[in-house]
Design a protein around this motif. Structure first.
Motif, PDB file in Angstrom:
ATOM      1  N   GLN A  69       0.841  -1.212   0.000  1.00  0.00           N
ATOM      2  CA  GLN A  69       0.000   0.000   0.000  1.00  0.00           C
ATOM      3  C   GLN A  69       0.865   1.247   0.000  1.00  0.00           C
ATOM      4  O   GLN A  69       0.572   2.225  -0.667  1.00  0.00           O
ATOM      5  CB  GLN A  69      -0.843   0.042   1.283  1.00  0.00           C
ATOM      6  N   ASN A  70       1.898   1.220   0.823  1.00  0.00           N
ATOM      7  CA  ASN A  70       2.805   2.362   0.998  1.00  0.00           C
ATOM      8  C   ASN A  70       3.928   1.886   1.905  1.00  0.00           C
ATOM      9  O   ASN A  70       3.909   0.740   2.333  1.00  0.00           O
ATOM     10  CB  ASN A  70       2.080   3.563   1.657  1.00  0.00           C
ATOM     11  N   GLY A  71       4.884   2.757   2.188  1.00  0.00           N
ATOM     12  CA  GLY A  71       5.903   2.393   3.175  1.00  0.00           C
ATOM     13  C   GLY A  71       7.311   2.448   2.638  1.00  0.00           C
ATOM     14  O   GLY A  71       7.593   3.118   1.641  1.00  0.00           O
ATOM     15  N   ALA A  72       8.202   1.716   3.314  1.00  0.00           N
ATOM     16  CA  ALA A  72       9.635   1.813   3.057  1.00  0.00           C
ATOM     17  C   ALA A  72      10.037   0.920   1.875  1.00  0.00           C
ATOM     18  O   ALA A  72      10.611  -0.150   2.051  1.00  0.00           O
ATOM     19  CB  ALA A  72      10.396   1.425   4.323  1.00  0.00           C
ATOM     20  N   TYR A  73       9.711   1.366   0.697  1.00  0.00           N
ATOM     21  CA  TYR A  73      10.051   0.630  -0.537  1.00  0.00           C
ATOM     22  C   TYR A  73      10.678   1.639  -1.512  1.00  0.00           C
ATOM     23  O   TYR A  73      10.041   2.075  -2.476  1.00  0.00           O
ATOM     24  CB  TYR A  73       8.807  -0.011  -1.152  1.00  0.00           C
ATOM     25  N   THR A  74      11.902   2.015  -1.213  1.00  0.00           N
ATOM     26  CA  THR A  74      12.582   3.072  -1.962  1.00  0.00           C
ATOM     27  C   THR A  74      12.524   2.824  -3.470  1.00  0.00           C
ATOM     28  O   THR A  74      12.831   1.726  -3.931  1.00  0.00           O
ATOM     29  CB  THR A  74      14.051   3.148  -1.488  1.00  0.00           C
ATOM     30  N   GLY A  75      12.099   3.836  -4.163  1.00  0.00           N
ATOM     31  CA  GLY A  75      12.076   3.762  -5.629  1.00  0.00           C
ATOM     32  C   GLY A  75      10.800   3.180  -6.197  1.00  0.00           C
ATOM     33  O   GLY A  75      10.663   3.081  -7.411  1.00  0.00           O
ATOM     34  N   GLU A  76       9.877   2.797  -5.346  1.00  0.00           N
ATOM     35  CA  GLU A  76       8.672   2.123  -5.845  1.00  0.00           C
ATOM     36  C   GLU A  76       7.465   3.059  -5.916  1.00  0.00           C
ATOM     37  O   GLU A  76       7.467   4.142  -5.345  1.00  0.00           O
ATOM     38  CB  GLU A  76       8.350   0.910  -4.960  1.00  0.00           C
ATOM     39  N   ILE A  77       6.429   2.586  -6.601  1.00  0.00           N
ATOM     40  CA  ILE A  77       5.201   3.359  -6.835  1.00  0.00           C
ATOM     41  C   ILE A  77       4.010   2.482  -6.438  1.00  0.00           C
ATOM     42  O   ILE A  77       3.969   1.307  -6.794  1.00  0.00           O
ATOM     43  CB  ILE A  77       5.073   3.707  -8.339  1.00  0.00           C
ATOM     44  N   SER A  78       3.058   3.068  -5.718  1.00  0.00           N
ATOM     45  CA  SER A  78       1.914   2.277  -5.244  1.00  0.00           C
ATOM     46  C   SER A  78       0.697   2.445  -6.140  1.00  0.00           C
ATOM     47  O   SER A  78       0.613   3.389  -6.944  1.00  0.00           O
ATOM     48  CB  SER A  78       1.544   2.711  -3.824  1.00  0.00           C
ATOM     49  N   ALA A  79      -0.270   1.550  -5.926  1.00  0.00           N
ATOM     50  CA  ALA A  79      -1.540   1.631  -6.662  1.00  0.00           C
ATOM     51  C   ALA A  79      -2.226   2.965  -6.381  1.00  0.00           C
ATOM     52  O   ALA A  79      -2.724   3.621  -7.307  1.00  0.00           O
ATOM     53  CB  ALA A  79      -2.439   0.473  -6.240  1.00  0.00           C
ATOM     54  N   ASP A  80      -2.242   3.374  -5.123  1.00  0.00           N
ATOM     55  CA  ASP A  80      -2.920   4.634  -4.787  1.00  0.00           C
ATOM     56  C   ASP A  80      -2.284   5.831  -5.486  1.00  0.00           C
ATOM     57  O   ASP A  80      -2.964   6.771  -5.874  1.00  0.00           O
ATOM     58  CB  ASP A  80      -2.888   4.868  -3.270  1.00  0.00           C
ATOM     59  N   MET A  81      -0.954   5.789  -5.618  1.00  0.00           N
ATOM     60  CA  MET A  81      -0.269   6.896  -6.305  1.00  0.00           C
ATOM     61  C   MET A  81      -0.710   6.963  -7.770  1.00  0.00           C
ATOM     62  O   MET A  81      -0.912   8.041  -8.324  1.00  0.00           O
ATOM     63  CB  MET A  81       1.240   6.715  -6.226  1.00  0.00           C
TER      64      MET A  81
END
Ligand code: PEP
Length: 249
Positions: A69-81
């Motif tokens: 959903q979100n959080g500490a995933y450097t460089g990543e993009i979420s569905a909500d974004m």
């Protein structure tokens, strides 16, 4: 009823100015078509692409997203974004993600579930490597990819799934599966889904073909009864080629 779809995966190509210029040209040349037309620019240009195509029939889609959903995933993009900027469809499991970024069936299953939980549509890619085809194990490989990532879905979830058969040996290589090879695999996939679920779901899922589709071969590939369109890489980077492929459907 399943829809016809032509989707362009731009991969890591086109800067902002080039994105705007290609979208302007595409919009101007877009033919009348009953097919859904989609383009997947790189993340950094998605927002501008959505703005640019606000009053266009072309849908902007994403090339990938993370399952969290979100959080500490450097460089990543979420569905909500993605949803927040108006992107509602995402490519999941492209062979380049599998090969270069370690995306396993288990990871892809999570991504599809996340997309579904947000009511996003997934274009789920699968396909065998050259060795699999040489060893005549391509049907087994494809069946396993589908089972592992998709067959725990509920029947209702399938309205949000588009499949893209992309034999790895045909991606960016200039090698194309023959229209007969594409048809054979698409029919196999539909049969496998009918066995796992039912005939209705199998008949209603769109199955795209991807792998060196060009203006010169698109018509013949798209003429096959179980081929519902294409996921286009290289040829989606030039407006005239992409438009010619849309016209071929
Ligand atoms: C792809 O990357 O999804 C693809 C089909 O690429 P190409 O058309 O360049 O083979």
């Amino acid at each position: 009823m399943r829809s016809k779809i032509v989707a362009g995966n731009w991969k890591m190509n086109k800067n902002l100015a080039e994105t705007e210029s290609l979208l302007t040209e595409l919009s101007a040349k877009l033919p009348d078509t009953s097919a859904e037309v989609m383009v997947a620019p790189t993340y950094i240009n998605l927002m501008e692409a959505v703005r640019h195509l606000e009053s266009s029939a072309i849908e902007v889609i994403a090339q990938n997203m993370h399952f969290a959903q979100n959080g500490a995933y450097t460089g990543e993009i979420s569905a909500d974004m993605l949803l927040n900027i108006g992107v509602e469809t995402v490519i999941i499991g492209h062979s380049e993600r599998r090969a270069y970024f370690g995306e396993t069936d288990a990871i892809l299953a999570k991504k599809v579930k996340t997309a579904l939980s947000k009511s996003m549509r997934s274009i789920f890619c699968f396909g065998e490597e050259l060795e699999d085809r040489k060893a005549d194990t391509h049907f087994n490989v494809v069946e396993k990819q589908l089972k592992n990532a998709l067959f725990s879905l509920n029947a209702n979830d399938w309205s949000k799934i588009v499949l893209a058969y992309e034999p790895v040996w045909a991606i960016g290589t200039g090698e194309t599966a023959s229209p007969e090879q594409a048809q054979e695999m698409h029919a196999f996939v539909r049969k496998t889904i009918a066995e796992a679920y039912n005939d209705d779901i199998a008949a209603n899922v769109s199955i795209l073909y991807g792998g060196s589709v060009k203006p010169a071969n698109a018509k013949e590939i798209f003429s096959k009864p179980d081929v519902d369109g294409g996921l286009i890489g290289g040829a989606a980077l030039a407006a005239d080629d992409f438009v010619a492929i849309i016209k071929a459907i």
